[in-house]
Write a protein that holds these residues in place. Structure first.
Motif, PDB file in Angstrom:
ATOM      1  N   LEU A   1      -4.378 -11.586  14.026  1.00  0.00           N
ATOM      2  CA  LEU A   1      -3.836 -10.492  14.820  1.00  0.00           C
ATOM      3  C   LEU A   1      -2.653  -9.751  14.208  1.00  0.00           C
ATOM      4  O   LEU A   1      -2.554  -8.538  14.325  1.00  0.00           O
ATOM      5  N   LEU A   2      -1.730 -10.460  13.618  1.00  0.00           N
ATOM      6  CA  LEU A   2      -0.478  -9.853  13.170  1.00  0.00           C
ATOM      7  C   LEU A   2      -0.519  -9.459  11.704  1.00  0.00           C
ATOM      8  O   LEU A   2      -1.398  -9.894  10.948  1.00  0.00           O
ATOM      9  N   CYS A   3       0.433  -8.640  11.309  1.00  0.00           N
ATOM     10  CA  CYS A   3       0.589  -8.284   9.898  1.00  0.00           C
ATOM     11  C   CYS A   3       1.043  -9.525   9.142  1.00  0.00           C
ATOM     12  O   CYS A   3       1.966 -10.219   9.566  1.00  0.00           O
ATOM     13  N   ARG A   4       0.404  -9.806   8.025  1.00  0.00           N
ATOM     14  CA  ARG A   4       0.694 -11.032   7.298  1.00  0.00           C
ATOM     15  C   ARG A   4       1.782 -10.874   6.247  1.00  0.00           C
ATOM     16  O   ARG A   4       2.422 -11.840   5.874  1.00  0.00           O
ATOM     17  N   TYR A   5       1.992  -9.655   5.743  1.00  0.00           N
ATOM     18  CA  TYR A   5       2.910  -9.450   4.636  1.00  0.00           C
ATOM     19  C   TYR A   5       3.948  -8.384   4.970  1.00  0.00           C
ATOM     20  O   TYR A   5       3.729  -7.521   5.808  1.00  0.00           O
ATOM     21  N   ARG A   6       5.064  -8.465   4.242  1.00  0.00           N
ATOM     22  CA  ARG A   6       6.107  -7.446   4.351  1.00  0.00           C
ATOM     23  C   ARG A   6       6.603  -7.146   2.944  1.00  0.00           C
ATOM     24  O   ARG A   6       6.880  -8.046   2.151  1.00  0.00           O
ATOM     25  N   CYS A   7       6.728  -5.862   2.640  1.00  0.00           N
ATOM     26  CA  CYS A   7       7.241  -5.434   1.337  1.00  0.00           C
ATOM     27  C   CYS A   7       8.763  -5.494   1.378  1.00  0.00           C
ATOM     28  O   CYS A   7       9.388  -4.931   2.276  1.00  0.00           O
ATOM     29  N   THR A   8       9.353  -6.160   0.417  1.00  0.00           N
ATOM     30  CA  THR A   8      10.819  -6.251   0.400  1.00  0.00           C
ATOM     31  C   THR A   8      11.466  -5.006  -0.186  1.00  0.00           C
ATOM     32  O   THR A   8      12.661  -4.807  -0.023  1.00  0.00           O
ATOM     33  N   GLN A   9      10.687  -4.155  -0.846  1.00  0.00           N
ATOM     34  CA  GLN A   9      11.230  -2.912  -1.409  1.00  0.00           C
ATOM     35  C   GLN A   9      11.357  -1.816  -0.347  1.00  0.00           C
ATOM     36  O   GLN A   9      12.412  -1.235  -0.173  1.00  0.00           O
ATOM     37  N   CYS A  10      10.264  -1.542   0.379  1.00  0.00           N
ATOM     38  CA  CYS A  10      10.272  -0.447   1.340  1.00  0.00           C
ATOM     39  C   CYS A  10      10.274  -0.915   2.803  1.00  0.00           C
ATOM     40  O   CYS A  10      10.483  -0.121   3.700  1.00  0.00           O
TER      41      CYS A  10
ATOM     42  N   PRO B   1       0.805  -1.218   0.000  1.00  0.00           N
ATOM     43  CA  PRO B   1       0.000   0.000   0.000  1.00  0.00           C
ATOM     44  C   PRO B   1       0.845   1.278   0.000  1.00  0.00           C
ATOM     45  O   PRO B   1       0.351   2.334  -0.383  1.00  0.00           O
ATOM     46  N   ALA B   2       2.127   1.176   0.366  1.00  0.00           N
ATOM     47  CA  ALA B   2       2.976   2.372   0.429  1.00  0.00           C
ATOM     48  C   ALA B   2       3.661   2.652  -0.907  1.00  0.00           C
ATOM     49  O   ALA B   2       3.602   3.765  -1.421  1.00  0.00           O
ATOM     50  N   CYS B   3       4.325   1.642  -1.470  1.00  0.00           N
ATOM     51  CA  CYS B   3       5.107   1.878  -2.693  1.00  0.00           C
ATOM     52  C   CYS B   3       4.544   1.149  -3.918  1.00  0.00           C
ATOM     53  O   CYS B   3       5.107   1.246  -4.996  1.00  0.00           O
ATOM     54  N   HIS B   4       3.459   0.386  -3.745  1.00  0.00           N
ATOM     55  CA  HIS B   4       2.787  -0.342  -4.818  1.00  0.00           C
ATOM     56  C   HIS B   4       3.674  -1.382  -5.497  1.00  0.00           C
ATOM     57  O   HIS B   4       3.482  -1.705  -6.666  1.00  0.00           O
ATOM     58  N   SER B   5       4.633  -1.913  -4.773  1.00  0.00           N
ATOM     59  CA  SER B   5       5.499  -2.959  -5.300  1.00  0.00           C
ATOM     60  C   SER B   5       4.815  -4.317  -5.164  1.00  0.00           C
ATOM     61  O   SER B   5       3.988  -4.534  -4.272  1.00  0.00           O
ATOM     62  N   ASP B   6       5.157  -5.232  -6.066  1.00  0.00           N
ATOM     63  CA  ASP B   6       4.620  -6.591  -5.956  1.00  0.00           C
ATOM     64  C   ASP B   6       5.644  -7.554  -5.332  1.00  0.00           C
ATOM     65  O   ASP B   6       5.444  -8.759  -5.317  1.00  0.00           O
ATOM     66  N   GLN B   7       6.713  -7.024  -4.797  1.00  0.00           N
ATOM     67  CA  GLN B   7       7.740  -7.818  -4.106  1.00  0.00           C
ATOM     68  C   GLN B   7       7.311  -8.012  -2.643  1.00  0.00           C
ATOM     69  O   GLN B   7       7.807  -7.365  -1.735  1.00  0.00           O
ATOM     70  N   ILE B   8       6.379  -8.929  -2.435  1.00  0.00           N
ATOM     71  CA  ILE B   8       5.751  -9.127  -1.130  1.00  0.00           C
ATOM     72  C   ILE B   8       6.195 -10.486  -0.574  1.00  0.00           C
ATOM     73  O   ILE B   8       6.334 -11.454  -1.302  1.00  0.00           O
ATOM     74  N   GLN B   9       6.366 -10.516   0.752  1.00  0.00           N
ATOM     75  CA  GLN B   9       6.822 -11.728   1.427  1.00  0.00           C
ATOM     76  C   GLN B   9       5.876 -12.015   2.590  1.00  0.00           C
ATOM     77  O   GLN B   9       5.465 -11.106   3.309  1.00  0.00           O
ATOM     78  N   HIS B  10       5.517 -13.291   2.783  1.00  0.00           N
ATOM     79  CA  HIS B  10       4.732 -13.689   3.952  1.00  0.00           C
ATOM     80  C   HIS B  10       5.626 -13.629   5.184  1.00  0.00           C
ATOM     81  O   HIS B  10       6.788 -14.027   5.144  1.00  0.00           O
ATOM     82  N   CYS B  11       5.085 -13.144   6.303  1.00  0.00           N
ATOM     83  CA  CYS B  11       5.889 -12.977   7.523  1.00  0.00           C
ATOM     84  C   CYS B  11       5.917 -14.237   8.384  1.00  0.00           C
ATOM     85  O   CYS B  11       6.979 -14.683   8.782  1.00  0.00           O
ATOM     86  N   HIS B  12       4.779 -14.798   8.733  1.00  0.00           N
ATOM     87  CA  HIS B  12       4.668 -15.994   9.583  1.00  0.00           C
ATOM     88  C   HIS B  12       5.327 -15.813  10.947  1.00  0.00           C
ATOM     89  O   HIS B  12       5.912 -16.750  11.489  1.00  0.00           O
ATOM     90  N   TYR B  13       5.237 -14.634  11.549  1.00  0.00           N
ATOM     91  CA  TYR B  13       5.849 -14.408  12.859  1.00  0.00           C
ATOM     92  C   TYR B  13       5.183 -15.260  13.938  1.00  0.00           C
ATOM     93  O   TYR B  13       5.855 -15.865  14.770  1.00  0.00           O
ATOM     94  N   GLY B  14       3.864 -15.307  13.940  1.00  0.00           N
ATOM     95  CA  GLY B  14       3.145 -16.091  14.935  1.00  0.00           C
ATOM     96  C   GLY B  14       3.395 -17.575  14.793  1.00  0.00           C
ATOM     97  O   GLY B  14       3.526 -18.294  15.779  1.00  0.00           O
ATOM     98  N   LYS B  15       3.481 -18.033  13.554  1.00  0.00           N
ATOM     99  CA  LYS B  15       3.725 -19.451  13.296  1.00  0.00           C
ATOM    100  C   LYS B  15       5.116 -19.863  13.773  1.00  0.00           C
ATOM    101  O   LYS B  15       5.283 -20.914  14.383  1.00  0.00           O
ATOM    102  N   ARG B  16       6.102 -19.022  13.528  1.00  0.00           N
ATOM    103  CA  ARG B  16       7.466 -19.315  13.980  1.00  0.00           C
ATOM    104  C   ARG B  16       7.557 -19.331  15.502  1.00  0.00           C
ATOM    105  O   ARG B  16       8.139 -20.237  16.089  1.00  0.00           O
ATOM    106  N   ALA B  17       6.984 -18.315  16.118  1.00  0.00           N
ATOM    107  CA  ALA B  17       7.036 -18.236  17.583  1.00  0.00           C
ATOM    108  C   ALA B  17       6.234 -19.372  18.217  1.00  0.00           C
ATOM    109  O   ALA B  17       6.683 -20.000  19.184  1.00  0.00           O
ATOM    110  N   GLY B  18       5.070 -19.664  17.680  1.00  0.00           N
ATOM    111  CA  GLY B  18       4.243 -20.748  18.211  1.00  0.00           C
ATOM    112  C   GLY B  18       4.917 -22.103  18.083  1.00  0.00           C
ATOM    113  O   GLY B  18       4.852 -22.919  18.999  1.00  0.00           O
ATOM    114  N   GLY B  19       5.568 -22.351  16.951  1.00  0.00           N
ATOM    115  CA  GLY B  19       6.278 -23.616  16.772  1.00  0.00           C
ATOM    116  C   GLY B  19       7.438 -23.774  17.736  1.00  0.00           C
ATOM    117  O   GLY B  19       7.648 -24.836  18.316  1.00  0.00           O
ATOM    118  N   THR B  20       8.176 -22.696  17.943  1.00  0.00           N
ATOM    119  CA  THR B  20       9.319 -22.742  18.855  1.00  0.00           C
ATOM    120  C   THR B  20       8.867 -22.937  20.297  1.00  0.00           C
ATOM    121  O   THR B  20       9.380 -23.813  21.008  1.00  0.00           O
TER     122      THR B  20
END
Length: 105
Positions: free
Chosen positions: A92-101, A6-25
């Protein structure tokens, strides 16, 4: 459909999975400790009974029971933690992260 940033309109998007990583650990560690302590408590009773029948089976049974309990408890805890973390990621958490910005959304 691939989301765009939504900020830079890039399609270089990555899934975060922060909750999944923390929950698994957390689930793996908690399950391993719980499985080891539960297996040790059960193995101690079995070792006491086994010690009357065979003198050297007691310590071996306790150690192997604790190791197997830790492995199985860790596996079960990991699976449960991953499922819970997946729900936390989606709700609850942000699902995506832009790799550009670097923006999370």
């Amino acid at each position: 459909m691939i989301p765009t940033c939504p900020a830079c309109h890039s399609d270089q998007i990555q899934h975060c999975h922060y909750g999944k990583r923390a929950g698994g650990t957390i689930g793996t560690v908690a399950g391993a400790f719980s499985g080891a302590s539960g297996a040790t408590a059960g193995a101690l009773e079995g070792a006491r009974i086994g010690a009357t029948v065979m003198r050297f089976a007691g310590p071996t049974a306790t150690a192997s029971g604790a190791v197997l309990g830790a492995i199985s408890g860790g596996l079960i805890g990991c699976v449960a933690g991953l499922k819970l973390g997946e729900v936390v990621d989606q709700e609850l958490l942000c699902r995506y992260r832009c790799t550009q910005c670097g923006k999370h959304f």
